[in-house]
Design an enzyme around this catalytic site. Structure first.
Site, mmCIF file in Angstrom:
data_model
loop_
_atom_site.group_PDB
_atom_site.id
_atom_site.type_symbol
_atom_site.label_atom_id
_atom_site.label_comp_id
_atom_site.label_asym_id
_atom_site.label_seq_id
_atom_site.Cartn_x
_atom_site.Cartn_y
_atom_site.Cartn_z
ATOM 1 N N CYS A 57 -2.616 -8.769 -21.051
ATOM 2 C CA CYS A 57 -3.424 -8.022 -22.013
ATOM 3 C C CYS A 57 -3.262 -8.669 -23.388
ATOM 4 O O CYS A 57 -2.147 -8.844 -23.858
ATOM 5 C CB CYS A 57 -2.957 -6.568 -22.039
ATOM 6 S SG CYS A 57 -3.666 -5.603 -23.387
ATOM 7 N N CYS A 61 -6.862 -11.305 -9.757
ATOM 8 C CA CYS A 61 -6.063 -10.547 -8.797
ATOM 9 C C CYS A 61 -5.049 -9.719 -9.585
ATOM 10 O O CYS A 61 -4.070 -10.257 -10.109
ATOM 11 C CB CYS A 61 -5.368 -11.537 -7.870
ATOM 12 S SG CYS A 61 -4.418 -10.737 -6.583
HETATM 13 ZN ZN LIG Z 1 -2.307 -3.720 -23.191
#
Ligand SMILES: [Zn+2]
Length: 200
Positions: A166, A189
């Protein structure tokens, strides 16, 4: 005479107590100032100054693109992440662990909606790009915005793979492979435990 001696003692004790309190407050501050840069360094592998800014695209819960923002990266201590996450999600997102295939809650989910980061709510994937990969992990052919995920070479386990994290909080999400379907040919994935599904 006796009374004034007592008063003196009490005064001394009060002073001592004040010193002890002041010293422990100072000690606490010292500990905190020592601890904070250390954990920052450990988690972000970056200097201890303010977290660097990152660019991400924000989405509403119903998947509409809102705006591109330039915001400070989310940095928390190990203890803070541990308190916020389940043990499984903590191991996977903060220490790049992988859940067992077919064990997560999203590999077989076909509902329409948005997948956000379990750690920071950053929008990551849309159900529009989800496909059945047969791997037992939720798989997508494209992130919802390329800015929102960061890809880095991962040479662990004797393999060269591309790890996906992220952009906003550095949570480990999974890996991306080039054996996916059209139009991108990519297979993101992901670990279910890294994601939070918002049903449309
Ligand atoms: Zn995050």
């Amino acid at each position: 005479m006796f009374d004034s001696e007592l008063d003196k003692d009490t005064g001394a004790m009060r002073r001592r107590r004040f010193l002890v309190v002041a010293a422990s407050a100072f000690g606490g501050a010292m500990l905190w100032s020592l601890r904070k840069p250390h954990t920052l360094e450990a988690s972000a592998n970056a200097p201890a100054e303010t977290p660097k800014d990152v660019t991400v695209v924000q989405f509403s819960d119903d998947g509409k693109k809102l705006k591109t923002v330039h915001v400070p990266k989310i940095v928390k201590t190990e203890d803070e992440w541990k308190k916020q996450l389940s043990p499984n999600a903590f191991d996977i997102t903060r220490h790049a662990d992988t859940e067992f295939a077919y064990s997560g809650q999203y590999w077989n989910l076909h509902d329409k909606g948005l997948y956000r980061c379990i750690c920071c709510d950053n929008a990551l994937f849309s159900s529009e790009t989800k496909f059945d990969s047969g791997t037992g992990w939720p798989s997508f052919w494209e992130p919802i915005a390329k800015e929102n995920v960061t890809e880095i070479t991962d040479k662990s386990l004797g393999m060269s793979r591309t790890a996906v994290s992220c952009t906003l909080c550095d949570a480990h999400l999974g890996h991306v492979f080039d054996d996916g379907p059209k139009p991108t040919g990519l297979r993101y994935c992901m670990n279910s435990a890294s994601l939070k599904f918002i049903k449309a």
